[in-house]
Every structure is written in structure tokens, then in C-alpha cells.
Scaffold this active site. Sequence first.
Site, PDB file in Angstrom:
ATOM      1  N   GLY A 104     -43.950   0.768  23.196  1.00 54.61           N
ATOM      2  CA  GLY A 104     -43.959   1.581  24.578  1.00 54.61           C
ATOM      3  C   GLY A 104     -44.666   2.856  24.426  1.00 54.61           C
ATOM      4  O   GLY A 104     -45.594   3.438  25.478  1.00 54.61           O
ATOM      5  N   ALA A 158     -40.687   3.967  26.415  1.00 54.55           N
ATOM      6  CA  ALA A 158     -41.922   4.483  25.850  1.00 54.55           C
ATOM      7  C   ALA A 158     -41.754   5.634  24.865  1.00 54.55           C
ATOM      8  O   ALA A 158     -42.536   6.659  24.504  1.00 54.55           O
ATOM      9  CB  ALA A 158     -42.587   5.283  27.266  1.00 54.55           C
ATOM     10  N   SER A 212     -41.116   4.927  21.674  1.00 60.31           N
ATOM     11  CA  SER A 212     -41.383   4.450  20.173  1.00 60.31           C
ATOM     12  C   SER A 212     -42.280   3.395  20.294  1.00 60.31           C
ATOM     13  O   SER A 212     -42.261   2.756  21.516  1.00 60.31           O
ATOM     14  CB  SER A 212     -40.195   4.226  19.395  1.00 60.31           C
ATOM     15  OG  SER A 212     -39.449   3.390  19.979  1.00 60.31           O
ATOM     16  N   GLY A 213     -42.650   2.925  19.277  1.00 59.82           N
ATOM     17  CA  GLY A 213     -43.590   1.428  19.174  1.00 59.82           C
ATOM     18  C   GLY A 213     -44.429   1.275  20.273  1.00 59.82           C
ATOM     19  O   GLY A 213     -45.295   2.036  20.593  1.00 59.82           O
ATOM     20  N   TYR A 224     -32.053 -13.786  22.599  1.00 64.05           N
ATOM     21  CA  TYR A 224     -33.162 -12.875  22.723  1.00 64.05           C
ATOM     22  C   TYR A 224     -34.300 -13.718  23.394  1.00 64.05           C
ATOM     23  O   TYR A 224     -34.974 -13.346  24.389  1.00 64.05           O
ATOM     24  CB  TYR A 224     -33.802 -12.429  21.074  1.00 64.05           C
ATOM     25  CG  TYR A 224     -35.011 -11.745  21.394  1.00 64.05           C
ATOM     26  CD1 TYR A 224     -35.223 -10.317  21.747  1.00 64.05           C
ATOM     27  CD2 TYR A 224     -36.116 -12.477  21.062  1.00 64.05           C
ATOM     28  CE1 TYR A 224     -36.402  -9.803  21.740  1.00 64.05           C
ATOM     29  CE2 TYR A 224     -37.432 -11.497  21.192  1.00 64.05           C
ATOM     30  CZ  TYR A 224     -37.419 -10.251  21.424  1.00 64.05           C
ATOM     31  OH  TYR A 224     -38.556  -9.637  21.706  1.00 64.05           O
TER      32      TYR A 224
END
Length: 272
Positions: free
Chosen positions: A21, A16, A18-19, A172
Site C-alpha cells: 500500500g 497505505a 506500509s508494504g 484468509y
Amino acid sequence: MSASSLSGRTVLVTGATSGIGYETARLLAERGATVLVHGRTAEEARAATDKLIATAGVNAQQLCSLAADFAHLGEVETLAHKVVHEHPHLDVLVNNAGMAAPERHTITADGNEIAFQVNFLSHYLLTCLLEPALTTDPGGRVVNVSSSLHRTGNIQWNDPNRGRRYSRLAAYAQAQLALTVFAADPRVTAVSVHPGVCETALLPLYAHEGVTPAEGAAHVARLCDPAVEIVNGAYYDRAERVDPAPAAREHRTVKRLNKLADLLVGRATNTV
């Protein structure tokens, strides 16, 4: 409780700082939720909560910063125990923390391919350990922030670390497929969501441009609202519920993945 208010709800958002989150944490806090803000380090988590207070006008009493490096399973266990003891009633867990698989094949100290551990195994372990808090009352749910790339993935059951043939995109995609399959686990009600292609650190995996993290986060935050009815194992492409990859609908695959994950995280039971 109106759909516009999340007052009285407690939500843990991983990754949470950055981005998507961070924006998910902001949206939930602005609607009154108590948000447990997770970061890889204590400094990063504290900086994120400070920013939410300073720029989003969120009440400091609504925020709690927590730290755990998902490349270390021991830190994930410590995080889970802290949450269970300090927040025994958890309404929502948002499994958002993630990373792009590195160019070079990388194994963690726990013995797992790093993207598989950070993006899936650590969330699997965290979810299992938080099950008592999430099921204290009816309505607890898990929101897995997955990816449309899960459709291109396949789980290498005999070589999940992909030691024989490594590709960062395949690694990924495998992790995102596993996270999507895990949403169908019957122990806790869970859904997966592809928030769209967003301008985050993962953008190069998808395209040259994307929407803002806030736009992606809106689709995640919506699924945290108890007014939004969900079905265990459902998959959303942004706001639309669609079928996930076939593997995510197979009971046999769910059981097989749980068995593999338990082995890789060194777990035999699913209680704290």
C-alpha cells in the site's frame, strides 16, 4: 494525458502506511496523482505522508492522510463520508488494506470474523459508499489487491464467521475469494490483482521469501493508470490477465455475495 503522468487524478489507497500500500501510494504520487493515504490510525497515516514527503520528494499538496480502523464499520462509514464530501470526484479506489487471519477465532464488535471484515466487508462497504464519487465521470475504477490464495477459498454461506470450524488459512482464503468475486459487481468498474509473493507481514502465509513490496506495487499502480484498459471483473496475476477462480465469474455468486455482505454490514441501500 500521457501514460507516464497521473496529474489531475485522485486515488484513495487503503492500508497505505506500509508494504504494498505504501509503495503504491509512492508510485502514484511520484507520477503526479493526488493520493489519499489511509491508515488504521491518524498517527500512522500522518507518519506515512511525512515519509513520502521526506524520502520520496512528493509534494505535500498531493497528499491527504485519512484514518479508519477496518475492524470497526462505523469508522469505515465516517471515512467514506469524509472522502465523498472533500473529494467528490475520485478516480481510483485501491482496496489494499489487509491482515492475516489470527490463530484464534476472533469476532469484531460488529459481529464478523475479523479477517473477513478487514479484508473484504470493510472494502465492500467503502466501495458502495464511494460509488457516487467513483462514477461522477466515466473512467472511475476500483483495484482490489487480492491473492492467488483466493483459488483455495470457499465462502461458507451459512457460516461466514466460520464459528463451527475455524482455520486461519481458510478464513484468509475466504476473504480473498470474496474480494475477487466483488470485482465483478456491475456498479463500479473493478479489477483484482495478485501482486506476487512480496516481503510484507503476510509473507508467512505464502512462502519463506518474496519480491520487494515495490515490485508488487508496480502491478497495482499500473492498473490505476487510465491508459491501461480494463474489463470489469478481470483478474490479474501480476501483469498478466488470467482467469480467476470459477466462482468469481458466476453472476449468481456475485449477487449472493452482495446480499450476504449487505446483511453483515447492516446495509440496505448503496448510496451515501
